[in-house]
Design an enzyme around this catalytic site. Structure first.
Site, PDB file in Angstrom:
ATOM      1  N   TYR A 142      -7.253 -41.186  -3.815  1.00 14.43           N
ATOM      2  CA  TYR A 142      -7.129 -41.086  -2.360  1.00 14.43           C
ATOM      3  C   TYR A 142      -7.799 -42.271  -1.667  1.00 14.43           C
ATOM      4  CZ  TYR A 142      -5.380 -36.249  -1.907  1.00 14.43           C
ATOM      5  OH  TYR A 142      -4.627 -35.114  -1.921  1.00 14.43           O
ATOM      6  N   LYS A 189      -7.553 -35.515 -17.296  1.00 16.01           N
ATOM      7  CA  LYS A 189      -6.432 -36.036 -18.091  1.00 16.01           C
ATOM      8  C   LYS A 189      -7.037 -37.117 -18.981  1.00 16.01           C
ATOM      9  CE  LYS A 189      -2.010 -36.245 -19.024  1.00 16.01           C
ATOM     10  NZ  LYS A 189      -1.297 -35.165 -19.731  1.00 16.01           N
ATOM     11  N   ASP A 221      -2.271 -30.912 -17.042  1.00 18.25           N
ATOM     12  CA  ASP A 221      -0.929 -30.331 -17.231  1.00 18.25           C
ATOM     13  C   ASP A 221      -1.037 -28.944 -17.862  1.00 18.25           C
ATOM     14  OD1 ASP A 221      -1.908 -31.675 -19.456  1.00 18.25           O
ATOM     15  OD2 ASP A 221       0.028 -32.469 -20.093  1.00 18.25           O
ATOM     16  N   ASP A 245      -6.243 -31.197  -5.442  1.00 18.04           N
ATOM     17  CA  ASP A 245      -5.268 -30.974  -4.365  1.00 18.04           C
ATOM     18  C   ASP A 245      -4.060 -30.225  -4.927  1.00 18.04           C
ATOM     19  OD1 ASP A 245      -4.040 -31.306  -1.808  1.00 18.04           O
ATOM     20  OD2 ASP A 245      -2.793 -32.859  -2.700  1.00 18.04           O
ATOM     21  N   ASP A 249      -2.973 -25.832  -4.417  1.00 16.64           N
ATOM     22  CA  ASP A 249      -1.732 -25.292  -3.843  1.00 16.64           C
ATOM     23  C   ASP A 249      -1.055 -24.370  -4.866  1.00 16.64           C
ATOM     24  OD1 ASP A 249      -2.027 -26.790  -1.495  1.00 16.64           O
ATOM     25  OD2 ASP A 249       0.109 -27.262  -1.412  1.00 16.64           O
TER      26      ASP A 249
HETATM   27  C1  IPM Z   1      -5.613 -30.712   1.478  1.00 13.99           C
HETATM   28  C2  IPM Z   1      -4.441 -31.401   2.114  1.00 13.99           C
HETATM   29  C3  IPM Z   1      -4.788 -32.851   2.413  1.00 13.99           C
HETATM   30  C4  IPM Z   1      -5.151 -33.552   1.108  1.00 13.99           C
HETATM   31  C5  IPM Z   1      -3.638 -33.578   3.152  1.00 13.99           C
HETATM   32  C6  IPM Z   1      -3.304 -32.902   4.458  1.00 13.99           C
HETATM   33  C7  IPM Z   1      -3.888 -35.009   3.361  1.00 13.99           C
HETATM   34  O1  IPM Z   1      -3.314 -31.307   1.294  1.00 13.99           O
HETATM   35  O2  IPM Z   1      -6.704 -30.720   2.085  1.00 13.99           O
HETATM   36  O3  IPM Z   1      -5.424 -30.171   0.397  1.00 13.99           O
HETATM   37  O4  IPM Z   1      -4.278 -34.025   0.378  1.00 13.99           O
HETATM   38  O5  IPM Z   1      -6.350 -33.624   0.798  1.00 13.99           O
HETATM   39 MG    MG Z   2      -3.522 -30.071  -0.366  1.00 20.58          MG
END
Ligand code: IPM
Ligand code: MG
Length: 373
Positions: A142, A189, A221, A245, A249
């Protein structure tokens, strides 16, 4: 006690879910005799509309001075669909994370019994799931150098980590495990990446200081698969920025909706609390977005401020709203009405101030006509 809270509603559904979190906090203030002084600040696409800058200087100042920061969401399709945009709303969030050095992102994942049928996974697989992801937040790909070549045919993003960056979050993850199920899983990884090998070496060294904690390792993975096959095996997952990240999700599918996952981003001086969902532009202004992740982020904030009983009160109210089915459409069960964003917030606030079920009339709650009796 009096606390100054920087409130950054942000983009998309950010403002409407943050409003519900503030309702919950106001209810806590009333029930426990605190004062929460909100200082609103701008971040993201909404800030760009005003000044062109996704992170205005006064936002940083307001955040630095606050006891804690409550954040909504960031992002706008206008920029997502324009790969040549020079400035993006998300850059504001990255800069804020970096300026305040919010290096440790904590994302708890828990399967609520009453929502198990909302998950695409089988009941027996997810029942009892309770783990937390410790995602490093100020390093890795990032924040590395990124470039698109002049002829636009080549691009790169550099991922780098230092031992110090890895160590500080590792200590926090091991300390958290001491209060949980005494297990840390490092997700990396290291069969491919040099940064991952540095993570493995550093974390293995630090683990020697925490003899009560079991450390194991998974390639990312494989971890992605195991999260779905057997999420109950996890306690504390420790990982770098990008992997954290992605798997957070993925993990949200376990509990049935991304609208339930809260997070904290902790630094040595400041701390920010936010739902992990994004700005969900399709739902903006419709009063349908799930506010629970934002409300639970407020609970994490209270926990961080040492207000444990108050945090519990919010969590109990959230559990109650789920048990009674006073929820937005993303987590409603088949036979139920769904409530609007603001009605869920009203219910939570009412429940916190009344504390006692017997004072509430739940009968008409689905219709938005509940009363305190
Ligand atoms: C998170 C979000 C952010 C990230 C985005 C909005 C840039 O997905 O906080 O997980 O990737 O860190
Ligand atoms: Mg995210």
């Amino acid at each position: 006690m009096k606390y100054t809270i920087a409130v950054i509603p942000g983009d998309g559904i950010g403002p409407e879910v943050t409003d519900q979190a503030k309702k919950a906090l106001d209810a806590v203030a009333e029930a426990y005799d605190h004062i929460f002084l909100y200082k609103e600040a701008q971040l993201g696409a909404c800030a760009m509309e005003v000044s062109g800058d996704p992170l205005p200087d006064d936002t940083i100042e307001i955040c630095r001075k606050a006891d804690a920061i409550l954040f909504g969401a960031i992002g706008d399709p206008k920029y997502d669909n324009n790969p040549s945009a020079k400035v993006r709303p998300e850059q504001g969030l990255f800069r804020l994370r970096k300026e305040l050095d919010l290096y440790c992102n904590v994302r708890p994942v828990k399967a609520y019994d009453n929502l198990i049928s909302n998950s695409p996974l089988k009941r027996e697989v997810i029942k009892g799931t309770d783990f937390v992801i410790f995602r490093e937040l100020t390093g890795g790909i990032y924040f590395g150098k990124k470039e698109l070549s002049k002829d636009k045919q080549t691009a790169f993003d550099v991922s780098s980590y230092t031992v110090d960056q890895i160590s500080r979050i590792t200590h926090l993850a091991f300390k958290a495990a001491q209060y949980r199920k005494q297990k840390v899983t490092l997700v990396d990884k290291s069969n491919v990446l040099e940064t991952s090998r540095l993570w493995r070496k550093t974390v293995t060294e630090i683990a020697k200081l925490y003899k009560d904690i079991k450390l194991d390792y998974l390639f990312v993975d494989n971890a992605a698969m195991k999260l779905i096959l057997n999420p109950k095996q996890f306690d504390v997952i420790l990982t770098e920025n990008l992997f954290g990240d992605i798997i957070s999700d993925e993990a949200s599918a376990i509990c049935g909706s991304i609208g339930l996952l809260a997070s904290s981003s902790i630094g040595d001086k400041n701390a920010m609390f936010e739902p992990i969902h994004g700005s969900f532009p399709e739902a903006k202004g419709k009063d349908i977005a799930n506010p629970l992740a934002s409300i639970l982020s407020a609970a994490m904030m209270l926990e961080h401020l040492g207000l444990h009983e108050e945090a519990d009160a919010i969590e109990r109210a959230v559990e109650k709203s789920i048990t009674l089915g006073i929820t937005t459409r993303d987590i409603k069960r088949k036979t139920q009405f769904s409530a609007s964003t603001s009605k869920v917030g009203d219910f939570i606030a009412d429940y916190i101030t009344n504390q006692d079920d017997s004072n509430m009339n739940f009968k008409n709650i689905h219709m938005g006509q509940s009363t305190i009796i």
